[in-house]
Structures are given as C-alpha cells and as structure tokens.
Design an enzyme around this catalytic site. Structure first.
Site, PDB file in Angstrom:
ATOM      1  N   HIS A 156     -14.463  -1.748  -0.800  1.00 11.31           N
ATOM      2  CA  HIS A 156     -13.539  -0.731  -0.305  1.00 11.31           C
ATOM      3  C   HIS A 156     -14.206   0.085   0.816  1.00 11.31           C
ATOM      4  CE1 HIS A 156      -9.527   0.164  -1.762  1.00 11.31           C
ATOM      5  NE2 HIS A 156      -9.674   1.430  -1.404  1.00 11.31           N
TER       6      HIS A 156
ATOM      7  N   GLU B 125       0.815  -1.215   0.000  1.00 10.25           N
ATOM      8  CA  GLU B 125       0.000   0.000   0.000  1.00 10.25           C
ATOM      9  C   GLU B 125       0.850   1.267   0.000  1.00 10.25           C
ATOM     10  OE1 GLU B 125      -3.189  -0.520  -0.459  1.00 10.25           O
ATOM     11  OE2 GLU B 125      -2.711  -2.651  -0.357  1.00 10.25           O
TER      12      GLU B 125
ATOM     13  N   GLY C  31      -6.662  -2.573   1.590  1.00  7.50           N
ATOM     14  CA  GLY C  31      -5.829  -3.668   1.118  1.00  7.50           C
ATOM     15  C   GLY C  31      -5.276  -4.491   2.269  1.00  7.50           C
TER      16      GLY C  31
ATOM     17  N   ASP D  96      -9.225   4.249   4.188  1.00  2.55           N
ATOM     18  CA  ASP D  96      -7.840   3.853   3.951  1.00  2.55           C
ATOM     19  C   ASP D  96      -7.635   2.493   4.596  1.00  2.55           C
ATOM     20  OD1 ASP D  96      -5.223   4.407   2.920  1.00  2.55           O
ATOM     21  OD2 ASP D  96      -4.537   4.699   4.968  1.00  2.55           O
ATOM     22  N   GLY D  97      -6.610   1.769   4.164  1.00  4.85           N
ATOM     23  CA  GLY D  97      -6.268   0.501   4.808  1.00  4.85           C
ATOM     24  C   GLY D  97      -7.035  -0.702   4.294  1.00  4.85           C
TER      25      GLY D  97
ATOM     26  N   TYR E 214      -2.028  -8.998  -9.421  1.00  3.45           N
ATOM     27  CA  TYR E 214      -3.014  -9.114  -8.343  1.00  3.45           C
ATOM     28  C   TYR E 214      -4.160  -8.125  -8.543  1.00  3.45           C
ATOM     29  CZ  TYR E 214      -4.463  -8.038  -3.431  1.00  3.45           C
ATOM     30  OH  TYR E 214      -5.150  -7.763  -2.268  1.00  3.45           O
TER      31      TYR E 214
ATOM     32  N   ILE F 131      -6.426  -4.685   5.399  1.00  3.79           N
ATOM     33  CA  ILE F 131      -7.496  -5.385   6.116  1.00  3.79           C
ATOM     34  C   ILE F 131      -8.026  -6.535   5.267  1.00  3.79           C
ATOM     35  CG2 ILE F 131      -9.802  -5.153   7.126  1.00  3.79           C
ATOM     36  CD1 ILE F 131      -9.093  -2.258   7.790  1.00  3.79           C
ATOM     37  N   GLY F 132      -8.133  -6.330   3.964  1.00  3.15           N
ATOM     38  CA  GLY F 132      -8.634  -7.392   3.094  1.00  3.15           C
ATOM     39  C   GLY F 132      -7.737  -8.606   3.081  1.00  3.15           C
ATOM     40  N   ARG F 133      -6.418  -8.412   3.103  1.00  3.10           N
ATOM     41  CA  ARG F 133      -5.513  -9.566   3.147  1.00  3.10           C
ATOM     42  C   ARG F 133      -5.504 -10.207   4.532  1.00  3.10           C
ATOM     43  NH1 ARG F 133      -3.284  -6.003  -0.449  1.00  3.10           N
ATOM     44  NH2 ARG F 133      -2.056  -4.873   1.093  1.00  3.10           N
TER      45      ARG F 133
END
Length: 398
Positions: free
Chosen positions: A228, A92, A235, A232-233, A270, A237-239
C-alpha cells in the site's frame, strides 16, 4: 487488525507502530504487517489451481490474438480503458455513470462531476503508463510515482504526498480511518517501505521471468496492495499494474484487458483472498481466484471486441441500404466504436468539415437510428451511439 491471525504469517511479519492519529489526534500503539520480499519461484499450488492458471494463459493468448487482428487497436483501447477506469474507480468508492465517462471527450469540463474528472485522471495516468511500457522502458519508482501524481491530481488526495511513496501511516477498512479499528494495517512509512517498493519493481522486471506470467501477475498484485505504498489510489494502481506487467512481458501486445469489472462485483471475496495470503500464506486460493478473474475478463473483452466490430459492420450495411457509401457519414461511423458520443462541433473539428456539413451528417445518422440525441442538463446537444454504449455497459457488468 487481529494480531493473532497475522503473527504467525508465513508471508510476512508484524512490526510495532506508534504515533498520533492525524484525524482524531489520539495517540496509538499498534502493529502493521510487513510482507516478505517475493520469492523467485512459484508457491506450491494445487492441481486445480494450475489448471486455472493454464486456462488464464490460454485466454490471454486468445485476447492477444484478437488484438493483433484489429486494424486499429487504438480505436478499441479508448472504450476499454474508460470501462476499466469507471469500474476500478467504483471499487474504491468513486462512482461515475459509464455514459458520463464516455461522453467526457465531447462535453465541457465545467459540466463534468468531480467523480467523472477523477475517473478521467485514471485514463490519463494509464495512457501515460502504457506509453512508458510501449517504449520498452521497465517500470521504475519514478514512473509509478508519476502514475500516482496523475491519478490524484485535483482530488482530496492531491496532498504533499502526491506522486511520492507515502510518509504517513495508513489503515484499510477502518471506521473514520482509525488505526485501532482497521481491518488491515499495511507497512509503516520509511526506508523499509521505499526499499520494498523498489524490490517489487525489480522482481517484476527481472526476478519473475522464470515464473508463469499469470502466477507472477497475481503475486505482484498481492505484494503491491499489501505494501500500500501511496496515500490513496493503491487499488486502482495495483489493478493497472496487472495489465502493465502482462504487456511488459509480451503476453499482451495491446492493453485491451479490463480486469476491474470482474473484481468489482466480487469485492469482498477479492479483499478476503488478499488478506488470507497475509494471514495464512494461502497463495493457492488467491492465485486460483485471480486466474478465474483473468479468464472471465479476457472472454468478456473478446466478446466486447467482436460485438463492437459487428456493430461497425452493421452500421456500414445500414449506410449502403440508405445509398450512402462514403463521405462524412462514413467517417463518423468509423469512429463510433471508439468514441460513441459526438457533437456537431466535435465532428467538424475531427474531420475538418464545416459545422453545417457536420450537422447534416449527424442528422442523417439520427434518421438511420445510429445516433440518438442525449438530452440533459450536463449534456447539451450531444449525440450517442446507443448500441455501442449498450455493448460497453455489458462489458462493465451493468
């Protein structure tokens, strides 16, 4: 965002959005992509993709078995989590050297860079989320919002939307954050977004149980990133959600999996796969790619665990050769694979021994080339188990 590519999407639909760009003050009229709720069955997948899914399932089984055989899995969770934190943050755009992240436990907060502090936010957020799941509690919107609050604390994203589903329109991959130049514009804020996040968490907890867990983790990750939901964040949190999902379903007994290093070196691919699901409904390409990532990530984590345990055994051997079979030096090396940076003070505080005893033990381990003093403006007298950090750099792909 190319409207023509998304207007015939089989996985969602475009919605008109209007407003004023908060950065430029220019009014806009555009479209955003709203994904449909996830289905209760697997999408149609090719035979090769199912073989990749099966390989990922077996790799997760091997990793879980390795985790169950470790006497103190919590010891190895620390370096694994910090490796994931450093890599997922780099994806990120927040880069902090892995050694700085690993050394943060024994360095003064005032000497840490903003990037290191942001990476450590991820560590604390993930630890709290794993504890939540470990207590047998399903993920809720409140729990997810707490993860976000912990993640952005003290960063520029720590705004009034911190710890809340966003109240503003965001754009992905745009110059200066402008809506009209964005590569992708996710769902607009409001009641529909709030409901979609709740639907996703309900799907993970209940509706996805009849779906192969690897496929379900891939679908949930896509849905979260496409919604989304935070300012922010998303990506990171998703991983994290991938590992939380696998732990919640009992696929992993310990959250030892680090997925971001693999995705980090394939960043464009990705992102392209995620976008293709929205544009063309290409679940097959995304799930095959995701499964390959899980296989490689599991195998790399297993190698890391084996290498760290092998190093610990080698350290014990060196102590025996030197005639040191126990005492404080043994206490120190037992913890090095989990915390490869120490100071005399940290050893004293962790073991309850005097500063002089700790100093003597650290000096002995330096003589045995197990520890090496790391010098530098931000370190002071910090000692590093260089062979341990070398193993962890390999796990991170560096």
């Amino acid at each position: 965002m190319d409207r023509d590519r998304f207007e015939r999407s089989p996985t969602g639909h475009l919605v008109k959005i209007t407003g004023t760009d908060g950065r430029s003050g220019v009014a806009y009229e555009h479209v955003a992509f709203q994904p449909d709720p996830l289905a209760g069955a697997e999408p149609a997948l090719a035979g090769g993709t199912w073989r990749n899914v099966a390989r990922a399932g077996r790799a997760l089984g091997r990793l879980d078995q390795a985790g169950r055989q470790i006497p103190e899995p919590a010891l190895l969770l620390q370096p694994t989590l910090r490796t994931e934190a450093q890599s997922t943050s780099a994806l990120e755009g927040t880069f902090a050297p892995l050694e700085d992240v690993l050394a943060a436990e024994v360095t003064e907060p005032t000497s840490q860079s903003e990037e290191v502090r942001e990476v450590l936010n991820y560590v604390r957020a993930a630890e709290a989320a794993f504890a939540w799941i470990g207590d047998g509690r399903p993920l809720t919107v409140a729990a997810l919002c707490q993860v976000h609050r912990d993640l952005v604390r003290g960063t520029p994203a720590d705004t009034r939307d911190a710890g809340r589903i966003r109240s503003i329109q965001v754009a992905i991959g745009s110059r200066g954050g402008a809506i009209d130049t964005a590569r992708f514009v996710p769902s607009p804020p409001g009641l529909e977004l709030d409901a979609a996040v709740r639907d996703l968490l309900d799907w993970i907890t209940v509706d996805s149980k009849s779906i192969d867990p690897v496929v379900a983790a891939a679908m949930a990750h896509y849905q979260f990133e496409t919604l989304h939901p935070f300012n922010d964040g998303n990506g990171r949190i998703g991983r994290l959600l991938v590992v939380l999902d696998l732990c919640w379903k009992g696929i992993l007994s310990e959250p030892l999996l680090a997925v971001s290093p693999w995705f980090e070196v394939r960043r464009e691919e990705y992102q392209d796969h995620l976008r293709e699901v929205s544009a063309t409904g290409d679940w097959d390409g995304w799930i095959s790619f995701f499964s390959e990532g899980l296989v490689e990530s599991c195998e790399r984590t297993i190698r890391t665990v084996d290498d760290l345990l092998g190093l610990q055994a080698e350290y014990v051997r060196r102590l025996k050769v030197a005639g040191l079979t126990g005492g404080l030096v043994r206490d120190i090396i037992d913890g090095l694979i989990g915390s490869p940076f120490v100071t005399v003070r940290s050893v004293s505080e962790d073991t309850g021994r005097t500063l002089q005893a700790a100093s003597n033990a650290v000096a002995r381990l330096v003589e045995l080339e197990i520890l090496r003093e790391r010098t530098g403006r931000s370190y002071g007298r910090v000692f590093e188990a260089v062979e341990v950090t070398s193993v962890l750099r390999a796990q991170s792909g560096r």
